[in-house]
Structures are given as C-alpha cells and as structure tokens.
Design a protein around this motif. Structure first.
Motif, PDB file in Angstrom:
ATOM      1  N   PHE A  40     -48.649 -20.519 -21.804  1.00 33.09           N
ATOM      2  CA  PHE A  40     -49.373 -19.327 -22.347  1.00 33.09           C
ATOM      3  C   PHE A  40     -48.101 -18.851 -23.197  1.00 33.09           C
ATOM      4  N   ASP A  41     -48.375 -19.170 -24.569  1.00 30.74           N
ATOM      5  CA  ASP A  41     -47.203 -18.780 -25.366  1.00 30.74           C
ATOM      6  C   ASP A  41     -47.511 -17.169 -25.900  1.00 30.74           C
ATOM      7  N   ASN A  47     -49.132 -20.246 -31.310  1.00 34.40           N
ATOM      8  CA  ASN A  47     -48.841 -20.207 -29.967  1.00 34.40           C
ATOM      9  C   ASN A  47     -49.952 -21.222 -29.328  1.00 34.40           C
ATOM     10  N   GLU A  48     -49.983 -21.638 -28.115  1.00 30.04           N
ATOM     11  CA  GLU A  48     -50.936 -22.395 -27.713  1.00 30.04           C
ATOM     12  C   GLU A  48     -51.030 -21.800 -26.089  1.00 30.04           C
ATOM     13  N   VAL A  49     -52.206 -22.184 -25.436  1.00 31.76           N
ATOM     14  CA  VAL A  49     -52.762 -21.798 -24.062  1.00 31.76           C
ATOM     15  C   VAL A  49     -53.109 -23.110 -23.712  1.00 31.76           C
ATOM     16  N   SER A  64     -55.862 -24.684 -26.417  1.00 37.47           N
ATOM     17  CA  SER A  64     -56.294 -23.885 -27.396  1.00 37.47           C
ATOM     18  C   SER A  64     -54.868 -23.397 -28.126  1.00 37.47           C
ATOM     19  N   LEU A  65     -55.061 -23.450 -29.671  1.00 42.62           N
ATOM     20  CA  LEU A  65     -54.160 -23.158 -30.564  1.00 42.62           C
ATOM     21  C   LEU A  65     -54.590 -21.655 -31.270  1.00 42.62           C
ATOM     22  N   ILE A  66     -53.793 -20.764 -31.170  1.00 43.23           N
ATOM     23  CA  ILE A  66     -53.817 -19.647 -31.994  1.00 43.23           C
ATOM     24  C   ILE A  66     -53.730 -19.852 -33.486  1.00 43.23           C
ATOM     25  N   THR A  67     -54.767 -19.572 -34.217  1.00 46.10           N
ATOM     26  CA  THR A  67     -54.750 -20.082 -35.651  1.00 46.10           C
ATOM     27  C   THR A  67     -54.733 -18.870 -36.407  1.00 46.10           C
ATOM     28  N   SER A  68     -54.994 -17.542 -36.110  1.00 47.98           N
ATOM     29  CA  SER A  68     -54.550 -16.548 -37.082  1.00 47.98           C
ATOM     30  C   SER A  68     -54.482 -15.155 -36.173  1.00 47.98           C
ATOM     31  N   ASP A  80     -58.289 -18.030 -31.324  1.00 48.68           N
ATOM     32  CA  ASP A  80     -57.953 -19.219 -30.482  1.00 48.68           C
ATOM     33  C   ASP A  80     -59.069 -20.298 -30.969  1.00 48.68           C
ATOM     34  N   GLU A  81     -58.402 -21.561 -31.236  1.00 51.74           N
ATOM     35  CA  GLU A  81     -59.518 -22.720 -31.768  1.00 51.74           C
ATOM     36  C   GLU A  81     -59.152 -23.840 -30.662  1.00 51.74           C
TER      37      GLU A  81
END
Length: 145
Positions: A40-41, A47-49, A64-68, A80-81
C-alpha cells in the motif's frame, strides 16, 4: 456495471483525507473474504495497492494503480484502476471522493465501475455490492469511533 455508495461522516474533510491510510484499507476489508495486503503506497498518482485474495480453491492477485488525484477547498478525490485483476474481472475503476458538507462533516463516495468476462457480470455484481455495502458502517466506526 456500476456500484455507488455514499456515507456521511461527522468529521471534516481534512481529517477524512488524512485517514486514508493502510490502517483504513485493512479496516474496510469485507467479512468472509480473506484479503492479504501486500503493498500500500498511498493515494497519490503512481502509487500502487497489491492484494492477494484467498479462496478455498486458489489465490488471486489484484494490483491497482492510483491514476489521478484532485483537491479543491471542498473536495478531495483519487482514482484507482486495476492493472492485474482476479478472475472474472476485466476492468476496474474506483473513484474515491470526500466532499465537505460543512466544517464538521463530509460525504465519502465510493463510485465503482467494472467489467467482467462475458456472461458473469450478473453473478459478480451482487457479490461486489455486498462487499462494498459494509463500507458505510465501517467508515463511520473508523472515523467517529
């Protein structure tokens, strides 16, 4: 498909934003689903989860990648996507929003859109709805005690 939950919490926006931590993520884990949080970044772009979801038959990965992320005086949000999704999900987008109602309360919005492999969406939707239906009560308990 879409799932939307809105939760009123008696805490100001800044307190809710500061509370979006690893601890909150673990507190929100649904009952009956074994989820291991591997990474959990945070909630900022890039950031990624990483999750490992265990069932009696298999372990599946979810990344998941935090995109915005956006912030104004009255709202903070991030998206998150899914990069790596468990079967049968094909696409995942979760827009997290915290909207200030007044100086002492906020609304937390979980706005989720997803796609499954053809034919399985009607079976997955009720499960995901149940998983996220625990969040309103857990948000209130986490932030209000």
């Amino acid at each position: 498909m879409k799932i939307l939950f809105e939760t009123i919490v008696n805490r100001p926006l800044a307190v809710i934003k500061a509370g979006f931590t690893r601890e909150l993520f673990l507190f929100l884990s649904p009952p009956g689903v074994q989820v291991n949080l591997k990474r959990f970044d945070g909630c900022s772009p890039g950031n990624e989860v990483h999750l490992e979801i265990q069932s009696p038959l298999m372990k599946q990965q979810w990344v998941s990648l935090i995109t915005s992320e956006n912030e104004t005086a009255t709202e903070w949000s991030f998206v998150d996507e899914g990069k790596v999704l468990p079967f049968p999900l094909k696409r995942w987008r979760h827009h997290h929003r915290v909207i200030s109602i007044d100086s002492g309360s906020s609304k937390i919005v979980d706005d989720i859109s997803f796609e499954c492999v053809p034919g399985l969406g009607p079976f997955v939707y009720p499960f995901l709805w149940l998983v996220f239906s625990v969040r309103p009560g857990r948000y209130r308990k986490f932030f209000q005690g």
